[in-house]
Design a protein around this motif. Structure first.
Motif, short mmCIF file in Angstrom:
data_model
loop_
_atom_site.label_atom_id
_atom_site.label_comp_id
_atom_site.label_asym_id
_atom_site.label_seq_id
_atom_site.Cartn_x
_atom_site.Cartn_y
_atom_site.Cartn_z
N PHE A 189 0.85 -1.19 0.00
CA PHE A 189 0.00 0.00 0.00
C PHE A 189 0.88 1.24 0.00
CE2 PHE A 189 -2.34 -3.43 1.99
CZ PHE A 189 -3.59 -3.35 1.39
N HIS A 190 0.55 2.17 -0.85
CA HIS A 190 1.28 3.44 -0.92
C HIS A 190 0.34 4.61 -0.65
CE1 HIS A 190 5.33 2.55 -3.08
NE2 HIS A 190 5.03 1.62 -2.20
N ASP A 191 0.86 5.57 0.09
CA ASP A 191 0.13 6.80 0.39
C ASP A 191 0.94 7.98 -0.13
OD1 ASP A 191 -2.34 6.62 2.54
OD2 ASP A 191 -1.02 4.86 2.58
N GLY A 193 2.29 8.33 -2.92
CA GLY A 193 3.43 7.88 -3.71
C GLY A 193 4.53 7.19 -2.94
N LYS A 194 4.32 6.94 -1.64
CA LYS A 194 5.35 6.26 -0.87
C LYS A 194 4.74 5.31 0.15
CE LYS A 194 5.72 10.14 2.39
NZ LYS A 194 6.64 11.15 2.97
N TYR A 230 -8.33 3.80 -1.10
CA TYR A 230 -7.33 3.04 -1.85
C TYR A 230 -7.93 2.53 -3.16
CZ TYR A 230 -4.12 3.00 2.12
OH TYR A 230 -3.26 3.38 3.13
N ASP A 233 -3.60 -0.17 -8.31
CA ASP A 233 -2.75 0.58 -9.24
C ASP A 233 -2.14 -0.39 -10.25
OD1 ASP A 233 -0.96 2.16 -10.59
OD2 ASP A 233 0.02 2.97 -8.81
N THR A 236 1.69 0.02 -11.54
CA THR A 236 2.85 -0.35 -10.71
C THR A 236 2.73 -1.75 -10.12
OG1 THR A 236 1.86 0.70 -8.76
CG2 THR A 236 3.33 2.05 -10.12
N ARG A 243 -0.25 -3.49 -5.99
CA ARG A 243 -0.12 -2.27 -5.23
C ARG A 243 -1.45 -1.53 -5.24
NH1 ARG A 243 5.01 1.22 -6.22
NH2 ARG A 243 5.76 -0.45 -4.84
N ALA A 245 -3.00 2.21 -3.99
CA ALA A 245 -2.51 3.55 -3.68
C ALA A 245 -3.66 4.50 -3.43
CB ALA A 245 -1.64 4.06 -4.83
N ARG A 246 -3.34 5.58 -2.73
CA ARG A 246 -4.32 6.66 -2.54
C ARG A 246 -3.56 7.98 -2.42
NH1 ARG A 246 -6.57 6.02 3.72
NH2 ARG A 246 -4.54 6.22 4.75
#
Length: 246
Positions: A189-191, A193-194, A230, A233, A236, A243, A245-246
């Motif tokens: 999980f990315h928030d 972009g990280k 979320y 994605d 990626t 993955r 992301a949000r």
């Protein structure tokens, strides 16, 4: 599918329980043996092994010493860390809890592999601990047993797939030990972009909740997870690592 989660260091043995029937951990004998061996460790040794404070070392020494008489509680309602905040088990309805019993597993340093309703006693023993009876580490002590049990659960469930929501520390007890026929999807999980550890842990619990509330059987359907903003994605992700992301 079977979704795997890590346990939590924070425990809750006080909040009132829903009316559920507890089950017996399949590795209860192994847990008893490990706890008996750990009861021989001094508080100083526990501090060194677990990197914890003197107060926590005493708490856990006392837990191991009194393990046989300790209270029990279904694992789903005993763990209370960030993952389980996201899962929010006390608000699950009965059909979701029943589905979780068949589709969610908690990896455990002491109990090996827990079903949500397995009755566990309070403990702290991380899978990454560099100690075990007659072994250098817990992963060595468990060997193939956890992976064999998980593989049997996957076969009984019928999908042939594992959705890995556990940390690397706990997945190490299974990694490379499952049959090639078992498909494993790792999730991150990315928030913004990280990767942010706190948010990722909570998201793992939210995803497990989404799975059991919607009674998802087909692993590809998990790409529809959208709790907390979320989204899957695709740019990626790859077939075995997804993955969100949000």
């Amino acid at each position: 599918m079977i979704a795997t989660l890590s346990p939590a260091k924070t425990l809750d043995y006080e909040t009132p329980l829903p009316d559920v029937a507890a089950t017996v951990p399949r590795f209860a004998d192994e847990a008893t043996r490990l706890a008996a061996a750990a009861a021989n460790l001094t508080q100083k040794r526990l501090r060194e092994l677990m990197h914890i404070s003197p107060a926590l070392a005493k708490l856990n020494a006392d837990r191991f010493a009194a393990f046989s008489d300790a209270p029990e509680r279904p694992a789903l309602f005993a763990f209370a860390g960030d993952v389980y905040t996201g899962l929010d088990a006390p608000t699950l309805e009965d059909p979701a809890i029943d589905f979780a019993q068949d589709h969610v597993r908690m990896l455990s340093g002491l109990y090996g592999l827990l079903r949500p309703l397995d009755a566990m006693k309070p403990y702290r023993l991380e899978m990454g601990t560099r100690w075990a009876p007659r072994r250098k580490a817990l992963t060595d002590w468990w060997g193939d047993r956890i992976a064999t049990m998980l593989s049997a659960d996957v076969e009984a469930e019928g999908s042939g797939a594992v959705l890995n929501l556990a940390s690397q520390e706990y997945w190490a007890a299974v990694d490379g030990r499952l049959p090639a026929s078992v498909r494993v999807i790792d999730v991150d999980f990315h928030d913004g972009g990280k990767f942010v550890s706190f948010y990722a842990k909570k998201a793992r619990g939210m995803m497990a909740r989404w799975l059991v509330e919607h009674r998802i059987d087909a692993i590809e359907a998990m790409k529809g997870f959208d709790t907390g903003g979320y989204r899957f994605d695709a740019t990626t992700s790859d077939p075995n690592r997804w993955r969100f992301a949000r």
